[in-house]
Design a protein around this motif. Structure first.
Motif, PDB file in Angstrom:
ATOM      1  N   LYS A  89     -18.028 -29.472 -19.859  1.00 28.96           N
ATOM      2  CA  LYS A  89     -18.008 -29.331 -21.350  1.00 28.96           C
ATOM      3  C   LYS A  89     -18.203 -30.739 -21.696  1.00 28.96           C
ATOM      4  O   LYS A  89     -18.826 -30.259 -22.725  1.00 28.96           O
ATOM      5  CB  LYS A  89     -16.721 -28.447 -20.502  1.00 28.96           C
ATOM      6  CG  LYS A  89     -16.227 -27.407 -20.209  1.00 28.96           C
ATOM      7  CD  LYS A  89     -14.507 -26.799 -20.536  1.00 28.96           C
ATOM      8  CE  LYS A  89     -14.567 -25.877 -20.449  1.00 28.96           C
ATOM      9  NZ  LYS A  89     -13.627 -24.602 -20.121  1.00 28.96           N
ATOM     10  N   LEU A 143     -21.468 -30.033 -22.327  1.00 25.77           N
ATOM     11  CA  LEU A 143     -21.909 -30.028 -23.538  1.00 25.77           C
ATOM     12  C   LEU A 143     -21.480 -29.936 -25.356  1.00 25.77           C
ATOM     13  O   LEU A 143     -23.146 -29.961 -26.300  1.00 25.77           O
ATOM     14  CB  LEU A 143     -21.450 -28.135 -22.721  1.00 25.77           C
ATOM     15  CG  LEU A 143     -22.046 -27.440 -24.060  1.00 25.77           C
ATOM     16  CD1 LEU A 143     -23.230 -26.595 -24.260  1.00 25.77           C
ATOM     17  CD2 LEU A 143     -20.920 -26.264 -23.678  1.00 25.77           C
ATOM     18  N   ALA A 144     -20.615 -30.340 -25.275  1.00 23.34           N
ATOM     19  CA  ALA A 144     -19.989 -31.215 -26.657  1.00 23.34           C
ATOM     20  C   ALA A 144     -20.656 -32.175 -26.463  1.00 23.34           C
ATOM     21  O   ALA A 144     -20.942 -31.665 -27.785  1.00 23.34           O
ATOM     22  CB  ALA A 144     -18.253 -31.727 -26.969  1.00 23.34           C
ATOM     23  N   ARG A 145     -21.266 -33.008 -26.352  1.00 22.84           N
ATOM     24  CA  ARG A 145     -22.216 -33.819 -26.860  1.00 22.84           C
ATOM     25  C   ARG A 145     -23.500 -33.741 -27.045  1.00 22.84           C
ATOM     26  O   ARG A 145     -23.748 -33.803 -28.099  1.00 22.84           O
ATOM     27  CB  ARG A 145     -22.568 -35.163 -25.899  1.00 22.84           C
ATOM     28  CG  ARG A 145     -20.936 -35.946 -25.508  1.00 22.84           C
ATOM     29  CD  ARG A 145     -21.439 -37.642 -24.651  1.00 22.84           C
ATOM     30  NE  ARG A 145     -22.361 -36.935 -23.488  1.00 22.84           N
ATOM     31  CZ  ARG A 145     -21.517 -37.019 -22.157  1.00 22.84           C
ATOM     32  NH1 ARG A 145     -19.875 -36.785 -22.435  1.00 22.84           N
ATOM     33  NH2 ARG A 145     -21.746 -36.656 -21.355  1.00 22.84           N
ATOM     34  N   THR A 146     -23.746 -33.096 -26.357  1.00 29.60           N
ATOM     35  CA  THR A 146     -24.979 -32.257 -26.225  1.00 29.60           C
ATOM     36  C   THR A 146     -24.898 -31.703 -27.758  1.00 29.60           C
ATOM     37  O   THR A 146     -25.719 -31.110 -28.900  1.00 29.60           O
ATOM     38  CB  THR A 146     -25.853 -31.078 -25.492  1.00 29.60           C
ATOM     39  OG1 THR A 146     -26.179 -31.767 -24.563  1.00 29.60           O
ATOM     40  CG2 THR A 146     -27.559 -30.538 -26.356  1.00 29.60           C
ATOM     41  N   LEU A 147     -24.032 -30.612 -28.130  1.00 34.02           N
ATOM     42  CA  LEU A 147     -24.028 -30.055 -29.537  1.00 34.02           C
ATOM     43  C   LEU A 147     -23.888 -30.929 -30.713  1.00 34.02           C
ATOM     44  O   LEU A 147     -24.032 -30.244 -31.896  1.00 34.02           O
ATOM     45  CB  LEU A 147     -22.683 -28.992 -29.188  1.00 34.02           C
ATOM     46  CG  LEU A 147     -22.637 -27.843 -28.298  1.00 34.02           C
ATOM     47  CD1 LEU A 147     -21.447 -27.250 -28.133  1.00 34.02           C
ATOM     48  CD2 LEU A 147     -23.834 -27.019 -28.576  1.00 34.02           C
ATOM     49  N   ARG A 148     -23.243 -31.962 -30.277  1.00 39.22           N
ATOM     50  CA  ARG A 148     -22.266 -33.000 -31.490  1.00 39.22           C
ATOM     51  C   ARG A 148     -23.991 -33.549 -31.889  1.00 39.22           C
ATOM     52  O   ARG A 148     -24.134 -33.832 -33.570  1.00 39.22           O
ATOM     53  CB  ARG A 148     -21.494 -34.248 -31.233  1.00 39.22           C
ATOM     54  CG  ARG A 148     -19.844 -33.759 -30.735  1.00 39.22           C
ATOM     55  CD  ARG A 148     -19.424 -34.689 -30.922  1.00 39.22           C
ATOM     56  NE  ARG A 148     -18.953 -35.611 -29.821  1.00 39.22           N
ATOM     57  CZ  ARG A 148     -18.249 -35.105 -29.226  1.00 39.22           C
ATOM     58  NH1 ARG A 148     -18.256 -33.590 -28.346  1.00 39.22           N
ATOM     59  NH2 ARG A 148     -18.410 -35.715 -27.570  1.00 39.22           N
ATOM     60  N   SER A 149     -24.684 -33.887 -31.110  1.00 36.06           N
ATOM     61  CA  SER A 149     -25.855 -34.627 -30.695  1.00 36.06           C
ATOM     62  C   SER A 149     -26.566 -33.618 -31.909  1.00 36.06           C
ATOM     63  O   SER A 149     -27.727 -34.055 -32.863  1.00 36.06           O
ATOM     64  CB  SER A 149     -26.818 -34.915 -29.564  1.00 36.06           C
ATOM     65  OG  SER A 149     -28.207 -35.635 -30.494  1.00 36.06           O
ATOM     66  N   LEU A 150     -27.377 -32.383 -31.446  1.00 38.50           N
ATOM     67  CA  LEU A 150     -27.845 -31.648 -32.542  1.00 38.50           C
ATOM     68  C   LEU A 150     -27.294 -31.021 -33.615  1.00 38.50           C
ATOM     69  O   LEU A 150     -28.583 -30.987 -34.469  1.00 38.50           O
ATOM     70  CB  LEU A 150     -27.727 -29.710 -31.208  1.00 38.50           C
ATOM     71  CG  LEU A 150     -28.403 -28.932 -32.125  1.00 38.50           C
ATOM     72  CD1 LEU A 150     -30.279 -29.063 -31.658  1.00 38.50           C
ATOM     73  CD2 LEU A 150     -28.575 -27.449 -31.588  1.00 38.50           C
ATOM     74  N   GLN A 151     -26.375 -31.685 -33.600  1.00 39.02           N
ATOM     75  CA  GLN A 151     -25.765 -30.794 -35.155  1.00 39.02           C
ATOM     76  C   GLN A 151     -25.617 -32.352 -36.250  1.00 39.02           C
ATOM     77  O   GLN A 151     -26.477 -32.476 -37.305  1.00 39.02           O
ATOM     78  CB  GLN A 151     -23.997 -30.681 -35.120  1.00 39.02           C
ATOM     79  CG  GLN A 151     -23.152 -30.715 -36.770  1.00 39.02           C
ATOM     80  CD  GLN A 151     -21.672 -30.588 -36.440  1.00 39.02           C
ATOM     81  OE1 GLN A 151     -21.063 -30.162 -35.362  1.00 39.02           O
ATOM     82  NE2 GLN A 151     -21.294 -29.478 -37.564  1.00 39.02           N
ATOM     83  N   ARG A 152     -26.115 -33.340 -35.947  1.00 39.57           N
ATOM     84  CA  ARG A 152     -25.667 -34.520 -36.342  1.00 39.57           C
ATOM     85  C   ARG A 152     -27.195 -34.735 -36.844  1.00 39.57           C
ATOM     86  O   ARG A 152     -28.081 -35.525 -37.575  1.00 39.57           O
ATOM     87  CB  ARG A 152     -25.250 -35.746 -35.543  1.00 39.57           C
ATOM     88  CG  ARG A 152     -25.223 -37.094 -36.178  1.00 39.57           C
ATOM     89  CD  ARG A 152     -24.709 -37.992 -35.267  1.00 39.57           C
ATOM     90  NE  ARG A 152     -25.510 -38.522 -34.391  1.00 39.57           N
ATOM     91  CZ  ARG A 152     -24.745 -37.396 -32.961  1.00 39.57           C
ATOM     92  NH1 ARG A 152     -23.508 -37.637 -33.043  1.00 39.57           N
ATOM     93  NH2 ARG A 152     -25.360 -37.979 -31.753  1.00 39.57           N
ATOM     94  N   THR A 191     -29.652 -32.320 -37.295  1.00 41.67           N
ATOM     95  CA  THR A 191     -30.090 -31.026 -37.968  1.00 41.67           C
ATOM     96  C   THR A 191     -29.727 -31.964 -39.016  1.00 41.67           C
ATOM     97  O   THR A 191     -30.765 -31.429 -39.861  1.00 41.67           O
ATOM     98  CB  THR A 191     -29.487 -29.800 -37.089  1.00 41.67           C
ATOM     99  OG1 THR A 191     -29.779 -29.607 -35.771  1.00 41.67           O
ATOM    100  CG2 THR A 191     -30.191 -28.358 -38.082  1.00 41.67           C
TER     101      THR A 191
END
Length: 226
Positions: A2, A5-14, A16
């Motif tokens: 988790k 996954l959270a770091r990956t989602l934050r990096s993807l959002q930032r 993007t």
């Protein structure tokens, strides 16, 4: 898993969001220039295609070349028309042409309205046209508008304002709002700044804007305005 996954989602959002911020102004600029150049090309294409019929060479039949020639031809025609109307003889001929248009029932109404709007938009006198903010589309959300004139309510005698609220990116479409003058917020924007903000979706504009109406001190025995 988790935290990864959270770091990956934050990096993807930032990343993007950074891409949107970078590409956004370029995309808006592309849309504006595409609209302007497309309109110029569409106006001149019939003449270019007519001339291409007399020149059987294949190079003149290329679509991209026809578009470029159409844009150049349209700009040249606009320059010639502006140059001619700036002369005394050209101004007299244009006044005669306008007099003929004003005799046509339906065309006169449309042409006169558009002419008055363009003259008002291009006027150097800021007192006749001001950049304002109005509550649109709902209260609390303000839109940039152009105060074109003031008029009076025949029933109550209240002073009203006619405000033209253009659409962002495509200012050729707009809403005409008639509202009490006290609901209009004067801004410190000039016409060029306002049009830049509208055509770029707010990407280009000043760092500060007068958003709130200044408080009016209440007179003795008078309730303050809310």
């Amino acid at each position: 898993m988790k935290p990864v996954l959270a770091r990956t989602l934050r990096s993807l959002q930032r990343n993007t969001l950074a891409g949107v911020i970078t590409i956004g102004p370029l995309f808006v600029t592309y849309l504006i220039f595409s609209f302007l150049l497309g309109s110029l090309a569409k106006a001149g294409l019939p003449v270019v295609r007519f001339l291409a019929a007399f020149f059987p060479q294949d190079w003149l039949s290329q679509p991209w070349l026809q578009s470029v020639l159409a844009i150049v031809l349209t700009l040249a025609m606009l320059y010639v028309v502006g140059r001619v109307t700036s002369l005394v003889v050209g101004r007299q001929a244009f006044d005669l042409f306008e007099a003929v248009l004003e005799r046509l029932p339906f065309v006169a109404k449309v042409y006169t309205s558009v002419r008055q709007l363009l003259d008002s938009m291009m006027a150097k006198n800021e007192s006749s046209q001001r950049v304002v903010l109005v509550d649109f589309p709902i209260a609390g959300q303000k839109s940039i508008g152009f105060l074109t004139r003031t008029l009076t309510d025949s029933t109550s005698g209240e002073l009203l304002a006619a405000v033209l609220v253009p659409n962002a990116i495509n200012p050729t479409s707009a809403f005409l709002q008639i509202l009490p003058i006290e609901r209009v917020t004067d801004t410190d924007l000039n016409m060029e700044q306002a049009m830049s903000m509208i055509m770029t979706g707010g990407a280009v504009g000043p760092a500060t804007i007068r958003f709130t109406r200044p408080a009016v001190p209440a007179k003795a025995g008078q309730m303050p305005l809310v």
